[in-house]
Design an enzyme around this catalytic site. Structure first.
Site, PDB file in Angstrom:
ATOM      1  N   ARG A   1      -0.625  -2.957  -5.482  1.00 35.29           N
ATOM      2  CA  ARG A   1      -1.929  -3.170  -6.105  1.00 35.29           C
ATOM      3  C   ARG A   1      -2.731  -1.886  -6.266  1.00 35.29           C
ATOM      4  O   ARG A   1      -3.250  -1.581  -7.318  1.00 35.29           O
ATOM      5  CB  ARG A   1      -2.782  -4.112  -5.267  1.00 35.29           C
ATOM      6  CG  ARG A   1      -2.964  -5.465  -5.840  1.00 35.29           C
ATOM      7  CD  ARG A   1      -3.096  -6.420  -4.699  1.00 35.29           C
ATOM      8  NE  ARG A   1      -2.007  -6.187  -3.783  1.00 35.29           N
ATOM      9  CZ  ARG A   1      -0.830  -6.770  -3.879  1.00 35.29           C
ATOM     10  NH1 ARG A   1      -0.601  -7.627  -4.818  1.00 35.29           N
ATOM     11  NH2 ARG A   1       0.144  -6.495  -3.036  1.00 35.29           N
TER      12      ARG A   1
ATOM     13  N   LYS B   1      10.956  17.911   2.056  1.00 30.83           N
ATOM     14  CA  LYS B   1      11.537  19.218   2.409  1.00 30.83           C
ATOM     15  C   LYS B   1      10.710  19.905   3.479  1.00 30.83           C
ATOM     16  O   LYS B   1      10.961  21.055   3.834  1.00 30.83           O
ATOM     17  CB  LYS B   1      11.568  20.132   1.176  1.00 30.83           C
ATOM     18  CG  LYS B   1      12.393  19.633   0.034  1.00 30.83           C
ATOM     19  CD  LYS B   1      12.334  20.679  -1.086  1.00 30.83           C
ATOM     20  CE  LYS B   1      13.021  20.180  -2.345  1.00 30.83           C
ATOM     21  NZ  LYS B   1      12.644  20.996  -3.497  1.00 30.83           N
TER      22      LYS B   1
ATOM     23  N   HIS C   1      -9.995   2.412   3.938  1.00 31.57           N
ATOM     24  CA  HIS C   1      -9.476   2.107   2.598  1.00 31.57           C
ATOM     25  C   HIS C   1     -10.686   1.807   1.705  1.00 31.57           C
ATOM     26  O   HIS C   1     -10.940   0.662   1.334  1.00 31.57           O
ATOM     27  CB  HIS C   1      -8.542   0.897   2.704  1.00 31.57           C
ATOM     28  CG  HIS C   1      -7.701   0.632   1.489  1.00 31.57           C
ATOM     29  ND1 HIS C   1      -7.910   1.252   0.272  1.00 31.57           N
ATOM     30  CD2 HIS C   1      -6.633  -0.192   1.313  1.00 31.57           C
ATOM     31  CE1 HIS C   1      -7.020   0.813  -0.589  1.00 31.57           C
ATOM     32  NE2 HIS C   1      -6.231  -0.068   0.016  1.00 31.57           N
TER      33      HIS C   1
HETATM   34  C1  NCD Z   1      -3.917  -3.274   1.979  1.00 31.64           C
HETATM   35  C2  NCD Z   1      -3.609  -1.887   2.527  1.00 31.64           C
HETATM   36  O1  NCD Z   1      -2.789  -1.169   1.962  1.00 31.64           O
HETATM   37  O2  NCD Z   1      -4.222  -1.568   3.534  1.00 31.64           O
HETATM   38  N1  NCD Z   1      -3.382  -3.516   0.712  1.00 31.64           N
HETATM   39  C3  NCD Z   1      -4.045  -3.111  -0.405  1.00 31.64           C
HETATM   40  O3  NCD Z   1      -4.402  -1.976  -0.567  1.00 31.64           O
HETATM   41  N2  NCD Z   1      -4.334  -4.050  -1.317  1.00 31.64           N
HETATM   42  C4  NCD Z   1      -3.608  -4.351   2.934  1.00 31.64           C
HETATM   43  C5  NCD Z   1      -2.214  -4.457   3.472  1.00 31.64           C
HETATM   44  O4  NCD Z   1      -1.322  -3.669   3.183  1.00 31.64           O
HETATM   45  O5  NCD Z   1      -2.005  -5.409   4.238  1.00 31.64           O
END
Ligand code: NCD
Length: 312
Positions: free
Chosen positions: A54, A83, A132
């Site tokens: 995503r 590397k 995130h």
């Molecule tokens: C999430 C992540 O990568 O932290 N996914 C995302 O970005 N939509 C959640 C997950 O991986 O569980």
């Protein structure tokens, strides 16, 4: 003004700056042709040192829909880091080719380090179990679209709250909005790190509760944020197997929930939401994924300075 800025964690932008991004994302959603060519000639580097569907595809879709182009890698095995190249060198090199960098890395703090070496904006697309922020912008936009405003509500986070970076970022961001009550639902081994609970929520006097049982709290929630148990961050497979099915949201559990509940999930889901829930009008996770593309379009045009907004 967001032009030229990095986005490493959710506190990097002010509430006003985020509001402007949400308004821009909503306009893009309503007027599909709007800003179509605004990033023509711009290049976005996508450096994914960890799997992603995503986040990577929605950044790519966002950039292409704005008329820009992308380059990069989705598998670190095919890059020079295999590397032994340092992160600093990879980032310096990418910054000399592209106008902005989106990076996902398994190490906490990697995006911050990258931003110190990059001469172009760095967007953190996930640094280990830490933050995130673009998922958080997606989550906030979804809440705003479905509840009309952000604030005055109770949100439950359920699942792997220890390693789940999306929850860390969202809780930190929601702590800045009025009257948000939070319920953290996890097994004891997967509790939310203290830097979030004691460090941020207690300090900001946010009302929160930690519990092990989804059934006892589901009826109080306005939003339920389900998460996957993060297999890749466990030290041993036995613990993962023991904990992976701690919570499964299904139709019988939802009987006790409000009609107005919104069910969120950053995706990918494994077994924590039964497929039967997808048809429930309260399920919002596929809409949420789509909002992710609109908010990333808004973010890219702003960071690249491709559109000037009122107030900038
Ligand atoms: C999430 C992540 O990568 O932290 N996914 C995302 O970005 N939509 C959640 C997950 O991986 O569980």
């Amino acid at each position: 003004m967001l032009q030229g800025r990095h986005l490493i964690e959710p506190g990097d932008f002010s509430l006003e700056e985020m509001d402007r991004l949400f308004a821009l994302a909503e306009r893009i959603e309503e007027e599909p042709g709007y800003l179509r060519e605004s990033c023509r000639g711009k290049l976005l580097a996508l450096l994914f040192f960890e799997p992603s569907t995503r986040t990577r595809l929605s950044f790519e879709a966002a950039m292409l829909r704005l008329g820009g182009s992308c380059l990069g890698f989705a598998d670190p095995g095919s890059s020079s880091s295999a590397k032994g190249e340092s992160l600093a060198d990879t980032v310096r090199m990418a910054a000399s080719y592209a106008d902005a960098i989106v990076m996902r890395n398994p190490k906490e703090g990697a995006a911050l380090v990258a931003s110190r070496y990059a001469s172009v904006p760095v967007i953190n697309a996930g640094d280990g179990g830490h933050h995130h922020p673009t998922q958080t912008l997606t989550d906030l936009l979804t809440i705003r679209r479905l509840r009309r405003s952000i604030g005055n509500f109770t949100i439950g986070y359920c699942g792997d709250l220890r390693f789940g970076r999306t929850v860390h970022s969202l809780a930190k961001a929601l702590a800045r909005y009025p009257k948000v009550r939070m319920v953290f639902i996890s097994p004891p081994e997967l509790r939310t790190p203290e830097y979030i609970t004691a460090g941020i929520l207690k300090k900001e006097r946010i009302e929160y509760l930690e519990t092990g049982r989804l059934e006892t709290v589901i009826g109080e929630l306005d939003a339920l944020y389900m998460t996957r148990v993060q297999r890749e961050r466990f030290f041993n497979e036995e613990d993962y197997i023991r904990l992976k099915d701690s919570y499964i949201l299904d139709a019988p559990k939802l009987k006790a929930a409000r009609d107005s509940l919104i069910i969120l999930h950053p995706l990918p889901r494994v077994s924590e939401i039964a497929p039967e829930v997808d048809a429930d009008p309260r399920a919002a996770y596929f809409k949420q994924a789509r909002y992710g593309m609109f908010i990333r379009m808004a973010l890219l045009v702003s960071i690249l300075g491709a559109v000037k907004l009122a107030g900038d």
